[in-house]
Design a protein around this motif. Structure first.
Motif, PDB file in Angstrom:
ATOM      1  N   SER A 199      32.464 133.595  74.288  1.00 12.31           N
ATOM      2  CA  SER A 199      31.226 132.809  74.244  1.00 12.31           C
ATOM      3  C   SER A 199      30.494 132.876  75.581  1.00 12.31           C
ATOM      4  O   SER A 199      29.267 133.009  75.627  1.00 12.31           O
ATOM      5  CB  SER A 199      31.545 131.349  73.890  1.00 12.31           C
ATOM      6  OG  SER A 199      32.193 131.257  72.632  1.00 12.31           O
ATOM      7  N   LEU A 220      32.100 125.449  69.398  1.00 15.43           N
ATOM      8  CA  LEU A 220      31.324 125.767  70.595  1.00 15.43           C
ATOM      9  C   LEU A 220      30.780 127.193  70.539  1.00 15.43           C
ATOM     10  O   LEU A 220      29.661 127.451  70.999  1.00 15.43           O
ATOM     11  CB  LEU A 220      32.192 125.582  71.847  1.00 15.43           C
ATOM     12  CG  LEU A 220      32.455 124.140  72.279  1.00 15.43           C
ATOM     13  CD1 LEU A 220      33.462 124.110  73.422  1.00 15.43           C
ATOM     14  CD2 LEU A 220      31.172 123.443  72.694  1.00 15.43           C
ATOM     15  N   CYS A 227      26.768 127.872  70.862  1.00 11.14           N
ATOM     16  CA  CYS A 227      26.481 128.262  72.248  1.00 11.14           C
ATOM     17  C   CYS A 227      25.090 128.866  72.421  1.00 11.14           C
ATOM     18  O   CYS A 227      24.499 128.752  73.497  1.00 11.14           O
ATOM     19  CB  CYS A 227      27.555 129.208  72.777  1.00 11.14           C
ATOM     20  SG  CYS A 227      27.606 130.823  71.976  1.00 11.14           S
ATOM     21  N   VAL A 239      31.782 118.420  67.819  1.00 12.93           N
ATOM     22  CA  VAL A 239      32.351 118.736  69.135  1.00 12.93           C
ATOM     23  C   VAL A 239      32.445 117.478  69.995  1.00 12.93           C
ATOM     24  O   VAL A 239      33.473 117.210  70.628  1.00 12.93           O
ATOM     25  CB  VAL A 239      31.502 119.813  69.848  1.00 12.93           C
ATOM     26  CG1 VAL A 239      31.910 119.934  71.314  1.00 12.93           C
ATOM     27  CG2 VAL A 239      31.660 121.155  69.157  1.00 12.93           C
TER      28      VAL A 239
END
Length: 497
Positions: free
Chosen positions: A60, A106, A110, A330
């Motif tokens: 990521s 995530l 991102c 998250v």
């Protein structure tokens, strides 16, 4: 065929060139997996299971920092695993499982894709790349196992190397080949347009009809609960989580279908799931009120809050974005997992300490203890003439096995050297160390627990795993075996002349 192979190698070369840190991390953890077998190091045991999380974080950061001034964060991510050497081994704990979920969310958020189609398309591409890489790695591993055993059987070699081969081959396949294949399959842009025919058939004729049937069954049960004015069963919470999750996942896939037969259902998905959420919260809070918070119930509340938030977000088109739903998940899951003072374990401790029956609460099903007894200190072989590693079943000259409730130590011809009921054997070893059957076992007594004295030999267990559901009960053994078998030295003959 030659052109296809060259194209494949070319794409793999591009993937490696564009993902240097991921490749280094892959090689490093592949070596860690092999070293773990050779050393059985507890620090490696704590780090190796987190490889998927480290890999995806690095991946990521690669896309986030490309061409930016803080590109150094991508290269520093190679060192993120180092603090985990000081963590306790916790594979399959709540912390571990939530970490795997959070890092994948995530990855999806991102690049901040607010458009639902682009967000879901990225998720589908990730899922397809992961499944394709996993399938090919599994096939490669199974082929290597088949070749190994064929050579072993035909040429009668490598008779006692099964465990080492399995450890090395699985590390290479799943920590080496699979990540590289993922990099290969996940490169490039998402494909535009409609999904393939199989995807259409799966969603329109299998998954969506099954979800409708599931909804009917679930709501008939809710009507029964309302009529009888009773509480929903505890496990219904998990069923509701599955139902709501499947509803919104399939809702996100609808724009990719050529024919959308169930738009009428997914268009009103938030209203459809609200009664299920009401039952969910009634059941969860009733049990919290009766028995207090446990770690599992804290996560049930967090997951329920996420699902409720998603249902509210998708009430309108303006807020109905999967990006916001992923960010909400998250934040809530991370809060009860990583922030000291409000972690699930902290909330459980505070809640249970406030209860009047806290000292005896473990007797009512909220207590669970699992121990793994092992010892890596040097073994004193004074007074013994032979030492043999103990294999499992038929791996070596001396082997251990558990059949039903009995532990056996056998030679290569399956002649029994030692046998005893596994739970009573652990109790006997505890009593020898000065413990009662219901005592907890301190780590400093592990070496004594593992040593079984026999008439002419000593057996030292490699590991004993046991559990119990209350602090005043004896342990139940789930595994025991491995280790070493030491034969005592024979006395020297004396001269009678």
């Amino acid at each position: 065929m030659k052109k296809k192979i060259e194209a494949f190698i070319g794409r793999l070369h591009i993937a490696v060139r564009h993902n240097p840190v991921e490749v280094i991390l892959t090689v490093l953890f592949c070596c860690f997996g092999c070293a773990l077998y050779e050393t059985n190091n507890t620090r490696l045991m704590a780090v190796v299971p987190y490889f998927p999380a480290f890999f995806l974080i690095t991946y990521s950061l690669n896309s986030l920092t490309e061409g930016k001034r803080w590109r150094f964060a991508y290269y520093l991510s190679l060192l993120f695993f180092i603090p985990f050497f000081w963590r306790e081994k916790d594979a399959w704990s709540a912390f571990y499982l939530v970490t795997l979920v959070v890092v994948q969310l995530l990855y999806l958020v991102c690049d901040w894709r607010r458009d639902n189609e682009r967000f879901v398309r990225k998720g589908l591409r990730y899922l397809r790349a992961m499944c394709s890489a996993g399938l090919l790695a599994m096939i490669a591993w199974l082929l290597s196992v088949s070749i190994y055993y064929s050579i072993q059987y035909i040429f009668e070699i490598w008779q006692y190397g099964d465990r080492r081969f399995m450890a090395y081959s699985s590390s290479i396949a799943f920590a080496g080949i699979m990540p590289l294949l993922f990099l290969l399959f996940n490169q490039g842009k998402e494909e535009e347009g409609s999904a393939d025919k199989l995807f259409n058939v799966l969603l329109n004729y299998v998954l969506s009809p099954a979800l409708l049937i599931y909804a009917v069954i679930l709501y008939l049960y809710f009507i029964k609960v309302a009529v009888l004015w009773s509480l929903p069963k505890g496990a219904v919470a998990y069923i509701v989580v599955s139902f709501i999750s499947a509803t919104f996942i399939l809702k996100g896939c609808q724009p990719f279908l050529k024919r959308r037969y169930y738009d009428w259902f997914y268009r009103h998905s938030s209203w459809v799931v609200f009664p299920a959420l009401a039952m969910y919260w009634i059941g969860v809070f009733y049990r919290i009120n009766q028995y207090g918070y446990t770690e599992a119930r804290v996560y049930l509340v967090a997951v329920g809050a996420v699902l409720t938030g998603i249902a509210l977000l998708f009430l309108t088109r303006r807020t109905g974005h999967y990006l916001y739903a992923a960010v909400l998940a998250v934040i809530l899951l991370s809060a009860v997992t990583y922030i000291p003072g409000i972690t699930a374990k902290d909330i459980e401790r505070i809640s249970q300490e406030k209860r009047d029956n806290y000292p005896i609460r473990e007797n009512f099903g909220n207590y669970y203890e699992y121990i793994s007894i092992s010892d890596y200190s040097p073994l004193d072989i004074t007074g013994y003439e032979t030492l043999q590693a103990v294999g499992h079943y038929d791996e070596g000259p001396i082997n251990s096995m558990m059949q039903a409730d009995t532990f056996y130590l056998c030679d290569k011809n399956l002649q029994v050297i030692f046998e005893e009921e596994k739970d009573s054997l652990l109790v006997r070893q505890m009593e020898k160390a000065g413990l009662a059957p219901t005592d907890s076992i301190p780590e400093d007594l592990y070496p004594s627990i593992l040593r079984v004295d026999m008439d002419s030999a000593l057996y030292v267990f490699g590991e004993i795993s046991a559990y119990r559901s209350s602090p005043d009960s004896a342990y139940t053994v789930s595994y025991m075996g491995g280790g070493y078998y030491l034969k005592k030295s024979l006395p020297l003959p004396t001269d009678n002349k």
